[in-house]
Write a protein that holds these residues in place. Structure first.
Motif, short mmCIF file in Angstrom:
data_model
loop_
_atom_site.label_atom_id
_atom_site.label_comp_id
_atom_site.label_asym_id
_atom_site.label_seq_id
_atom_site.Cartn_x
_atom_site.Cartn_y
_atom_site.Cartn_z
N THR A 70 43.94 40.83 35.87
CA THR A 70 42.84 39.87 35.85
C THR A 70 42.73 39.24 34.47
O THR A 70 42.34 39.89 33.51
N LYS A 105 32.15 37.51 36.49
CA LYS A 105 32.52 38.67 35.67
C LYS A 105 31.68 39.89 36.07
O LYS A 105 32.17 41.02 36.09
N SER A 134 42.71 44.46 38.01
CA SER A 134 42.39 45.16 36.76
C SER A 134 41.02 44.71 36.27
O SER A 134 40.43 43.76 36.80
N GLU A 135 40.50 45.38 35.27
CA GLU A 135 39.31 44.89 34.61
C GLU A 135 39.67 43.59 33.90
O GLU A 135 40.85 43.35 33.59
N TRP A 182 33.09 41.30 39.24
CA TRP A 182 34.36 42.01 39.03
C TRP A 182 34.12 43.48 38.65
O TRP A 182 34.86 44.35 39.09
N VAL A 183 33.09 43.71 37.87
CA VAL A 183 32.81 45.10 37.46
C VAL A 183 31.83 45.79 38.40
O VAL A 183 31.70 47.01 38.39
N ASP A 200 41.11 36.89 31.63
CA ASP A 200 39.73 36.51 31.29
C ASP A 200 39.72 35.78 29.96
O ASP A 200 40.65 35.89 29.16
N ASN A 257 47.43 48.42 37.68
CA ASN A 257 46.78 47.76 38.81
C ASN A 257 47.77 46.79 39.42
O ASN A 257 48.61 46.23 38.71
#
Length: 448
Positions: A228, A425, A286-287, A428-429, A230, A224
C-alpha cells in the motif's frame, strides 16, 4: 693638329653632348615619374579615405548579418516532479532551450497541494513565485475564474487533444491551463520474473484475484500480497477508485464526482463492503508506506503486487520485467493530465506563454519518449514516439477498450480531497469504521 685628330676631338665632343642630353632626359623622366607616383599615392589615399567613410556609414546601418541578438529571458518553472521524474522533465526543458538559446529556465519542485495552499495568498498580493506553474485542474479553473491567470484560449486548440482533457481547466468559456502528458492508473503491477518463479498468472475474475492473493501470501518472504503506497493519501485513493470503477461501474465514478451519487448510497457501500473491506480484514494489503520507499521493497519480493500509476515504469531497475493487470471486471481506468498555467503577475508573460505552448504540443513528444511513464494528450504525437514500455501499456489499455476516466478526488478537489485521503487512511487501519467513513465523506461531498 692633323685632320684625324680633329675628327676624334669632334666625335668625343659629340658623345659628351649626347651623354649630357641623355642625363638631362633621365633626370626629367625621373622627376616626372616621381610626380606621377606622388599623384598616384594621393589618389590612393583619397580612395582609402572614401572606403573608410563608407565602412563607417555601413556600420551604422542595420543589416541581416548584424541583427541584434534576442534579449536574454529567465523563466522560473514550478512542477511536482523530483528525483528521476524531475530528470525526465528536464529533458523537455533542455530540448526547448536548445532551440531558444535566449531563454534560461530554472526548474523548482513544489507539490500540487502546496501550490493550491500557498499561491492564492501570493496572487492576492499581485505576485507569483514562477512564470509557468503546474497545478491541479480544479485549482487552475478556480484561479482563472478569479482573474489571476493568463487566458490561453487562443493558444490551445481543443480539437487536437484527447476528448474532454481540456474541459477540466475551462471556466467562464475560457481555457486557463495547458494540458501536458497524461498518466494512467491502470491496475496492479507485478514483476514478470516473480510470477514465473512462483507459477502465478493474471486473474480473470474477482474470485481468481482473491485466490492469487492467497497464493502470494503463502510465498516465503512475503510480508503482504499487496504493498500500500501512501503519501498525503492519494495512492490509497487510487486503489479505492479502481474498485469503484470495477464493481460500481465507470458511471458511478462520474456520478460521485458530480455529486449525483452520494457516498452513503447502498450501491457505493456495496463496493466497499463486498470487495475492498474483506481484503483489508484478511491482511492482503500492507499498512500504508510512503509510496517511493516501498518500491524497492516490492521489487525485492517483500510484496507481490503494487497498485500505482504508469510512472512506475520509469522508477524500477528493469521496466521490461514488469507488467500489470486491472481488476478483471473493470471497464475503465483513471487517467489524467498534468496541467500548467501562467500567472498574469509573471514578469515574462510572452516568453512564458511560448514555453507553455511548447509543453502542450511538441514537448509532450519529448516527455513521452523518455522513461516518464506518461502518454501524450496531444493527438499529433505518434505512438511510435513513446518509450517502448509505455507503448505496451497503452496498447493493453486500448485493446481492452477501457474508458479513461477522471480522477475522483482531483476532480472534486478543495477541502473535500483532504477529507477523502484522511478517511481512507482511517479505513485502511480500521476496516470496521466503514459506515463512519462513508457518512463523513457524504457530509462534506459537494452537491450536484
Amino acid at each position: 693638329m692633323s685632320t684625324n685628330q680633329n675628327k676624334l676631338t669632334i666625335s668625343a665632343l659629340a658623345l659628351s653632348i649626347i651623354a649630357l642630353l641623355l642625363g638631362l632626359y633621365a633626370v626629367i623622366a625621373i622627376q616626372n615619374l616621381s610626380t606621377s607616383i606622388s599623384q598616384l599615392q594621393g589618389s590612393l589615399n583619397e580612395i582609402r579615405g572614401d572606403i573608410n567613410t563608407l565602412q563607417q556609414q555601413l556600420a551604422k546601418q542595420p543589416t541581416q548579418q548584424q541583427v541584434p541578438s534576442a534579449q536574454k529571458v529567465k523563466l522560473v518553472v514550478i512542477g511536482p516532479w523530483s528525483g528521476d521524474e524531475a530528470k525526465y522533465f528536464q529533458a523537455v526543458i533542455d530540448a526547448y532551450v536548445k532551440t531558444h538559446p535566449n531563454v534560461e529556465i530554472e526548474y523548482r519542485t513544489m507539490r500540487a497541494e502546496d501550490v493550491a495552499a500557498t499561491m492564492p495568498i501570493q496572487f492576492a498580493a499581485g505576485v507569483a513565485p514562477g512564470d509557468v506553474i503546474f497545478g491541479w485542474a480544479w485549482f487552475i479553473a478556480k484561479m482563472g475564474k478569479e482573474g489571476h491567470l493568463v487566458d490561453l484560449t487562443n493558444v490551445i486548440n481543443e480539437k487536437e487533444y484527447v476528448p474532454g482533457i481540456v474541459d477540466a481547466v475551462k471556466a467562464d468559456g475560457k481555457i486557463w491551463g495547458a494540458p501536458f502528458t497524461m498518466w494512467l492508473k491502470p491496475g496492479f503491477w507485478y514483476r514478470k520474473s516473480f510470477f514465473q518463479k512462483n507459477g502465478l498468472s493474471e486473474p480473470k475474475s474477482y474470485s481468481e484475484f482473491v485466490q492469487l492473493l492467497d497464493k502470494i501470501k503463502g510465498i516465503p518472504g512475503i510480508k503482504n500480497p499487496i504493498a500500500t503506497g501512501d503519501g498525503v493519501g492519494w495512492p490509497i485513493s487510487d486503489i479505492v477508485e479502481h474498485f469503484i470503477i470495477a464493481y460500481g461501474g465507470p458511471q458511478m465514478q462520474l456520478n460521485l464526482i458530480s455529486g449525483k451519487t452520494r457516498f452513503t448510497d447502498p450501491s457505493v457501500k456495496k463496493v466497499f463492503s463486498d470487495y475492498l473491506v474483506p481484503l483489508l480484514q484478511k491482511g492482503y494489503f500492507s499498512e500504508p508506506i510512503e509510496w517511493t520507499t516501498v518500491i524497492p521493497k516490492w521489487w525485492a519480493g517483500e510484496y507481490g503486487l503494487y497498485f500505482m500509476g504508469t510512472w512506475i515504469t520509469g522508477m524500477v531497475e528493469d521496466p521490461n520485467d514488469i507488467d500489470f493487470f486491472p481488476l478483471p471486471e473493470s471497464k475503465g481506468v483513471v487517467g489524467g493530465a498534468d496541467y500548467a498555467f501562467v500567472p498574469k503577475y509573471s514578469k515574462n508573460v510572452d516568453a512564458a506563454v511560448d514555453f507553455i505552448k511548447y509543453l502542450a504540443t511538441d514537448g509532450q513528444g519529448v516527455h513521452a519518449s523518455v522513461p516518464s511513464g506518461k502518454v501524450p494528450t496531444w493527438t499529433k504525437v505518434p505512438i511510435s514516439q513513446l518509450w517502448k514500455p509505455m507503448q505496451s501499456v497503452y496498447s493493453k489499455i486500448t485493446q481492452r477498450n477501457m474508458a479513461i476516466l477522471p480522477d475522483l478526488d482531483d476532480s472534486i478537489g478543495g477541502d473535500w480531497q483532504k477529507t477523502f485521503w484522511d478517511q481512507l487512511k482511517l479505513l485502511w487501519v480500521n476496516p470496521g469504521a466503514l459506515d463512519s467513513v462513508l457518512k463523513t465523506l457524504e457530509a462534506s461531498q459537494p452537491k450536484p
